[in-house]
Write a protein that holds these residues in place. Sequence first.
Motif, PDB file in Angstrom:
ATOM      1  N   GLY A   1      -3.507  -7.211 -11.223  1.00  0.00           N
ATOM      2  CA  GLY A   1      -2.495  -6.628 -12.096  1.00  0.00           C
ATOM      3  C   GLY A   1      -1.622  -5.564 -11.464  1.00  0.00           C
ATOM      4  N   TYR A   2      -1.722  -5.357 -10.169  1.00  0.00           N
ATOM      5  CA  TYR A   2      -0.869  -4.383  -9.489  1.00  0.00           C
ATOM      6  C   TYR A   2       0.540  -4.956  -9.355  1.00  0.00           C
ATOM      7  CZ  TYR A   2      -4.941  -1.686  -7.868  1.00  0.00           C
ATOM      8  OH  TYR A   2      -6.077  -0.927  -7.795  1.00  0.00           O
ATOM      9  N   LEU A   3       1.532  -4.092  -9.417  1.00  0.00           N
ATOM     10  CA  LEU A   3       2.919  -4.455  -9.175  1.00  0.00           C
ATOM     11  C   LEU A   3       3.274  -3.969  -7.775  1.00  0.00           C
ATOM     12  CD1 LEU A   3       5.751  -5.380 -10.140  1.00  0.00           C
ATOM     13  CD2 LEU A   3       6.085  -3.040 -10.959  1.00  0.00           C
ATOM     14  N   ILE A   4       3.705  -4.858  -6.920  1.00  0.00           N
ATOM     15  CA  ILE A   4       4.059  -4.495  -5.547  1.00  0.00           C
ATOM     16  C   ILE A   4       5.463  -3.899  -5.545  1.00  0.00           C
ATOM     17  CG2 ILE A   4       4.330  -5.303  -3.168  1.00  0.00           C
ATOM     18  CD1 ILE A   4       1.414  -5.495  -4.379  1.00  0.00           C
ATOM     19  N   LEU A   5       5.577  -2.660  -5.081  1.00  0.00           N
ATOM     20  CA  LEU A   5       6.868  -1.971  -5.023  1.00  0.00           C
ATOM     21  C   LEU A   5       7.520  -2.101  -3.658  1.00  0.00           C
ATOM     22  CD1 LEU A   5       5.867   1.355  -6.862  1.00  0.00           C
ATOM     23  CD2 LEU A   5       6.971  -0.677  -7.846  1.00  0.00           C
ATOM     24  N   ALA A   6       6.707  -2.110  -2.602  1.00  0.00           N
ATOM     25  CA  ALA A   6       7.256  -2.195  -1.235  1.00  0.00           C
ATOM     26  C   ALA A   6       6.175  -2.698  -0.288  1.00  0.00           C
ATOM     27  CB  ALA A   6       7.750  -0.830  -0.771  1.00  0.00           C
ATOM     28  N   ARG A   7       6.650  -3.340   0.780  1.00  0.00           N
ATOM     29  CA  ARG A   7       5.754  -3.783   1.858  1.00  0.00           C
ATOM     30  C   ARG A   7       6.334  -3.303   3.173  1.00  0.00           C
ATOM     31  NH1 ARG A   7       4.076  -9.946   1.397  1.00  0.00           N
ATOM     32  NH2 ARG A   7       2.886  -9.268   3.203  1.00  0.00           N
ATOM     33  N   ASN A   8       5.480  -2.832   4.048  1.00  0.00           N
ATOM     34  CA  ASN A   8       5.874  -2.370   5.378  1.00  0.00           C
ATOM     35  C   ASN A   8       7.009  -1.353   5.324  1.00  0.00           C
ATOM     36  OD1 ASN A   8       5.243  -5.667   5.877  1.00  0.00           O
ATOM     37  ND2 ASN A   8       3.980  -4.177   6.925  1.00  0.00           N
ATOM     38  N   TRP A   9       6.861  -0.372   4.431  1.00  0.00           N
ATOM     39  CA  TRP A   9       7.870   0.672   4.267  1.00  0.00           C
ATOM     40  C   TRP A   9       7.724   1.669   5.405  1.00  0.00           C
ATOM     41  CZ3 TRP A   9       8.426   5.926   3.527  1.00  0.00           C
ATOM     42  CH2 TRP A   9       9.667   6.347   3.036  1.00  0.00           C
ATOM     43  N   ARG A  10       8.821   1.938   6.098  1.00  0.00           N
ATOM     44  CA  ARG A  10       8.783   2.804   7.275  1.00  0.00           C
ATOM     45  C   ARG A  10       9.501   4.118   7.044  1.00  0.00           C
ATOM     46  NH1 ARG A  10       6.495   0.563  11.380  1.00  0.00           N
ATOM     47  NH2 ARG A  10       7.202   2.110  12.863  1.00  0.00           N
ATOM     48  N   SER A  11       8.921   5.145   7.670  1.00  0.00           N
ATOM     49  CA  SER A  11       9.542   6.459   7.742  1.00  0.00           C
ATOM     50  C   SER A  11       9.338   6.936   9.173  1.00  0.00           C
ATOM     51  CB  SER A  11       8.875   7.423   6.756  1.00  0.00           C
ATOM     52  OG  SER A  11       9.386   8.725   6.944  1.00  0.00           O
ATOM     53  N   GLY A  12      10.371   6.765   9.983  1.00  0.00           N
ATOM     54  CA  GLY A  12      10.222   7.095  11.399  1.00  0.00           C
ATOM     55  C   GLY A  12       9.179   6.186  12.028  1.00  0.00           C
ATOM     56  N   ARG A  13       8.160   6.782  12.652  1.00  0.00           N
ATOM     57  CA  ARG A  13       7.099   6.005  13.299  1.00  0.00           C
ATOM     58  C   ARG A  13       5.955   5.680  12.352  1.00  0.00           C
ATOM     59  NH1 ARG A  13       5.346   9.251  18.268  1.00  0.00           N
ATOM     60  NH2 ARG A  13       3.939   7.471  18.454  1.00  0.00           N
ATOM     61  N   ASN A  14       6.008   6.191  11.143  1.00  0.00           N
ATOM     62  CA  ASN A  14       4.935   5.975  10.177  1.00  0.00           C
ATOM     63  C   ASN A  14       5.282   4.816   9.245  1.00  0.00           C
ATOM     64  OD1 ASN A  14       3.595   8.289  11.197  1.00  0.00           O
ATOM     65  ND2 ASN A  14       4.898   9.581   9.942  1.00  0.00           N
ATOM     66  N   GLU A  15       4.250   4.078   8.843  1.00  0.00           N
ATOM     67  CA  GLU A  15       4.465   2.917   7.996  1.00  0.00           C
ATOM     68  C   GLU A  15       3.400   2.848   6.904  1.00  0.00           C
ATOM     69  OE1 GLU A  15       4.935  -1.930   8.325  1.00  0.00           O
ATOM     70  OE2 GLU A  15       4.060  -0.836   9.983  1.00  0.00           O
ATOM     71  N   LEU A  16       3.850   2.433   5.722  1.00  0.00           N
ATOM     72  CA  LEU A  16       2.949   2.135   4.618  1.00  0.00           C
ATOM     73  C   LEU A  16       2.881   0.622   4.494  1.00  0.00           C
ATOM     74  CD1 LEU A  16       4.395   4.742   2.094  1.00  0.00           C
ATOM     75  CD2 LEU A  16       2.210   4.911   3.310  1.00  0.00           C
ATOM     76  N   ASP A  17       1.678   0.062   4.603  1.00  0.00           N
ATOM     77  CA  ASP A  17       1.547  -1.394   4.531  1.00  0.00           C
ATOM     78  C   ASP A  17       2.021  -1.920   3.188  1.00  0.00           C
ATOM     79  OD1 ASP A  17       0.483  -1.541   7.090  1.00  0.00           O
ATOM     80  OD2 ASP A  17      -1.593  -1.509   6.376  1.00  0.00           O
ATOM     81  N   ILE A  18       1.496  -1.335   2.109  1.00  0.00           N
ATOM     82  CA  ILE A  18       1.847  -1.773   0.752  1.00  0.00           C
ATOM     83  C   ILE A  18       1.977  -0.541  -0.129  1.00  0.00           C
ATOM     84  CG2 ILE A  18       1.095  -3.094  -1.276  1.00  0.00           C
ATOM     85  CD1 ILE A  18      -0.670  -4.766   0.657  1.00  0.00           C
ATOM     86  N   VAL A  19       3.019  -0.513  -0.938  1.00  0.00           N
ATOM     87  CA  VAL A  19       3.143   0.484  -2.006  1.00  0.00           C
ATOM     88  C   VAL A  19       3.124  -0.314  -3.296  1.00  0.00           C
ATOM     89  CG1 VAL A  19       4.515   2.342  -3.013  1.00  0.00           C
ATOM     90  CG2 VAL A  19       4.564   1.968  -0.525  1.00  0.00           C
ATOM     91  N   ALA A  20       2.203   0.055  -4.178  1.00  0.00           N
ATOM     92  CA  ALA A  20       2.035  -0.702  -5.419  1.00  0.00           C
ATOM     93  C   ALA A  20       1.909   0.260  -6.586  1.00  0.00           C
ATOM     94  CB  ALA A  20       0.784  -1.585  -5.319  1.00  0.00           C
ATOM     95  N   ARG A  21       1.974  -0.312  -7.773  1.00  0.00           N
ATOM     96  CA  ARG A  21       1.771   0.478  -8.985  1.00  0.00           C
ATOM     97  C   ARG A  21       0.645  -0.167  -9.776  1.00  0.00           C
ATOM     98  NH1 ARG A  21       4.599   3.921 -11.933  1.00  0.00           N
ATOM     99  NH2 ARG A  21       6.590   3.561 -10.945  1.00  0.00           N
TER     100      ARG A  21
END
Length: 127
Positions: A28-48
């Motif tokens: 039941g999670y809603l995927i908001l973003a995948r492989n979101w980058r900020s400079g050299r840092n990355e979030l694999d998945i952002v979900a709600r």
Amino acid sequence: MTKTKGGCRAELGHLGEEIAVRSLCRKGYLILARNWRSGRNELDIVARQGPVVVFVEVKARRPGPQPAAQALTPRQRRRLARAARDWIGAHPLEGIEYRFDVVAVTVLPGKSPSVEHIPDAFHADGT
């Protein structure tokens, strides 16, 4: 690209993320973003999940001495926390609660992958 026994790390990582996304969606999670980058840092998945924004680190491994869930170092946790702060700054209206989850995917030759979801696996201060 770094090669590993039986394939590429990038391919294993991509497969792990695909499996993690499917698992989270089934829950039941809603995927908001995948492989979101900020400079050299990355979030694999952002979900709600309801009102909570969840930053998900995916660890995909083949069977070995270290379980995938234990492969997240303190340095990686700090980098994820920095990326999460940047994501929150870029999306200030997306949530009021936040947490870090880990989805560990173990790929077994000739078998279905094993998926372990660890909600609230660590906090932004590294604990």
